[in-house]
Motif scaffolding. Sequence first.
Motif, mmCIF file in Angstrom:
data_model
loop_
_atom_site.group_PDB
_atom_site.id
_atom_site.type_symbol
_atom_site.label_atom_id
_atom_site.label_comp_id
_atom_site.label_asym_id
_atom_site.label_seq_id
_atom_site.Cartn_x
_atom_site.Cartn_y
_atom_site.Cartn_z
ATOM 1 N N VAL A 19 0.655 -0.846 0.372
ATOM 2 C CA VAL A 19 -0.113 -0.199 0.030
ATOM 3 C C VAL A 19 0.885 1.576 -0.719
ATOM 4 O O VAL A 19 1.834 1.450 0.697
ATOM 5 C CB VAL A 19 -0.778 0.248 1.534
ATOM 6 N N GLU A 20 0.852 2.439 -1.183
ATOM 7 C CA GLU A 20 1.269 3.589 -1.397
ATOM 8 C C GLU A 20 2.713 3.236 -0.749
ATOM 9 O O GLU A 20 4.027 3.688 -0.550
ATOM 10 C CB GLU A 20 0.757 4.153 0.187
ATOM 11 N N GLY A 21 3.783 1.861 -1.722
ATOM 12 C CA GLY A 21 5.001 2.209 -1.844
ATOM 13 C C GLY A 21 5.583 0.655 -0.841
ATOM 14 O O GLY A 21 6.414 0.566 -0.541
ATOM 15 N N ASN A 22 4.561 0.817 0.303
ATOM 16 C CA ASN A 22 5.352 0.421 1.192
ATOM 17 C C ASN A 22 4.331 -1.550 1.634
ATOM 18 O O ASN A 22 3.430 -1.820 1.058
ATOM 19 C CB ASN A 22 4.560 1.125 2.673
ATOM 20 N N HIS A 23 5.471 -2.658 1.822
ATOM 21 C CA HIS A 23 5.048 -3.780 2.417
ATOM 22 C C HIS A 23 4.526 -3.374 3.979
ATOM 23 O O HIS A 23 5.468 -3.273 4.515
ATOM 24 C CB HIS A 23 6.181 -4.531 1.706
ATOM 25 N N TYR A 24 3.540 -4.111 3.860
ATOM 26 C CA TYR A 24 3.096 -4.359 4.985
ATOM 27 C C TYR A 24 3.110 -6.252 4.742
ATOM 28 O O TYR A 24 2.702 -7.206 4.872
ATOM 29 C CB TYR A 24 1.854 -3.713 5.131
ATOM 30 N N PHE A 25 3.948 -5.945 7.067
ATOM 31 C CA PHE A 25 4.472 -7.786 6.525
ATOM 32 C C PHE A 25 2.986 -8.323 7.720
ATOM 33 O O PHE A 25 2.377 -7.715 8.535
ATOM 34 C CB PHE A 25 6.069 -8.141 7.229
ATOM 35 N N PRO A 26 2.985 -9.545 7.389
ATOM 36 C CA PRO A 26 1.522 -10.276 8.883
ATOM 37 C C PRO A 26 2.468 -9.597 10.196
ATOM 38 O O PRO A 26 3.393 -10.351 10.340
ATOM 39 C CB PRO A 26 1.811 -11.601 8.000
ATOM 40 N N GLU A 27 1.171 -9.489 10.670
ATOM 41 C CA GLU A 27 3.018 -8.879 12.325
ATOM 42 C C GLU A 27 3.259 -10.706 13.063
ATOM 43 O O GLU A 27 3.983 -10.765 13.795
ATOM 44 C CB GLU A 27 1.305 -9.089 13.596
ATOM 45 N N PRO A 45 -5.914 9.963 7.277
ATOM 46 C CA PRO A 45 -6.842 10.074 6.485
ATOM 47 C C PRO A 45 -7.792 9.512 6.151
ATOM 48 O O PRO A 45 -9.446 9.151 6.081
ATOM 49 C CB PRO A 45 -7.147 12.012 5.574
ATOM 50 N N TRP A 46 -7.491 8.755 5.149
ATOM 51 C CA TRP A 46 -7.724 6.968 4.797
ATOM 52 C C TRP A 46 -8.026 5.428 5.351
ATOM 53 O O TRP A 46 -8.683 5.250 4.978
ATOM 54 C CB TRP A 46 -7.925 7.322 3.589
ATOM 55 N N LYS A 47 -6.660 5.722 6.239
ATOM 56 C CA LYS A 47 -6.785 4.249 6.937
ATOM 57 C C LYS A 47 -6.704 4.851 8.254
ATOM 58 O O LYS A 47 -6.756 3.455 8.696
ATOM 59 C CB LYS A 47 -5.156 4.465 6.238
ATOM 60 N N GLY A 48 -6.386 5.620 9.061
ATOM 61 C CA GLY A 48 -6.935 6.153 10.154
ATOM 62 C C GLY A 48 -6.192 6.348 10.933
ATOM 63 O O GLY A 48 -5.126 6.639 10.354
ATOM 64 N N GLN A 49 -5.818 5.603 12.552
ATOM 65 C CA GLN A 49 -4.916 5.742 13.847
ATOM 66 C C GLN A 49 -3.311 4.679 13.325
ATOM 67 O O GLN A 49 -4.075 3.770 13.625
ATOM 68 C CB GLN A 49 -4.969 6.319 14.610
ATOM 69 N N ALA A 50 -2.657 5.070 12.956
ATOM 70 C CA ALA A 50 -1.475 4.859 13.098
ATOM 71 C C ALA A 50 -0.364 4.490 14.268
ATOM 72 O O ALA A 50 -0.657 5.758 15.258
ATOM 73 C CB ALA A 50 -0.629 4.679 12.326
ATOM 74 N N ASP A 71 -7.155 -0.769 13.871
ATOM 75 C CA ASP A 71 -8.994 -0.488 13.406
ATOM 76 C C ASP A 71 -8.764 0.059 12.431
ATOM 77 O O ASP A 71 -9.098 0.995 12.476
ATOM 78 C CB ASP A 71 -9.172 -0.030 14.690
ATOM 79 N N PRO A 72 -7.643 -0.672 11.073
ATOM 80 C CA PRO A 72 -8.467 0.791 10.003
ATOM 81 C C PRO A 72 -9.287 1.001 9.832
ATOM 82 O O PRO A 72 -10.318 0.320 9.646
ATOM 83 C CB PRO A 72 -7.281 -0.195 8.858
ATOM 84 N N LYS A 73 -9.137 2.193 8.942
ATOM 85 C CA LYS A 73 -10.879 2.333 8.331
ATOM 86 C C LYS A 73 -11.430 1.217 7.247
ATOM 87 O O LYS A 73 -10.084 0.545 6.578
ATOM 88 C CB LYS A 73 -11.051 3.693 7.565
ATOM 89 N N PRO A 74 -12.637 0.829 7.247
ATOM 90 C CA PRO A 74 -12.809 0.237 6.164
ATOM 91 C C PRO A 74 -12.126 0.209 4.850
ATOM 92 O O PRO A 74 -11.665 -1.150 3.876
ATOM 93 C CB PRO A 74 -14.291 0.523 5.716
ATOM 94 N N GLU A 75 -11.661 1.619 4.184
ATOM 95 C CA GLU A 75 -10.606 1.309 2.812
ATOM 96 C C GLU A 75 -9.279 0.729 3.352
ATOM 97 O O GLU A 75 -8.813 0.458 2.404
ATOM 98 C CB GLU A 75 -10.245 2.795 1.875
ATOM 99 N N ALA A 76 -9.256 0.578 4.131
ATOM 100 C CA ALA A 76 -7.723 0.237 4.593
ATOM 101 C C ALA A 76 -7.436 -1.349 5.343
ATOM 102 O O ALA A 76 -6.701 -1.602 4.996
ATOM 103 C CB ALA A 76 -6.802 0.897 4.980
#
Length: 97
Positions: A19-27, A45-50, A71-76
């Motif tokens: 997402v946005e050029g970043n690889h998100y690994f499973p926890e 604004p679109w993913k929520g609080q990090a 707890d990401p927003k639905p879009e994320a």
Amino acid sequence: MKAVWNGVTVAESDDTVVVEGNHYFPESALNRDYVTFSNHRTSCPWKGQASYYSLLVNGELNTDAAWYYPDPKPEAEMIKGRVAFWKGVQVFASPEA
């Protein structure tokens, strides 16, 4: 994919979400031996609080070097339960991948 900092693999998985050029690994891919608490928070604004983790490797601290959205927003929703890196953490394809 591998995430490496200070010569140590801090996460490794063949299941990352980009997402946005970043690889998100499973926890579950995090090497918890090197992950420490951080109380830092930011908002997207679109993913929520990090929320953030710091890395402690070979006695060196990389403050807030990993982030996740508990707890990401639905879009994320695709990044729920996943962690991404920055601040000098190198992310690259594993040779065996």
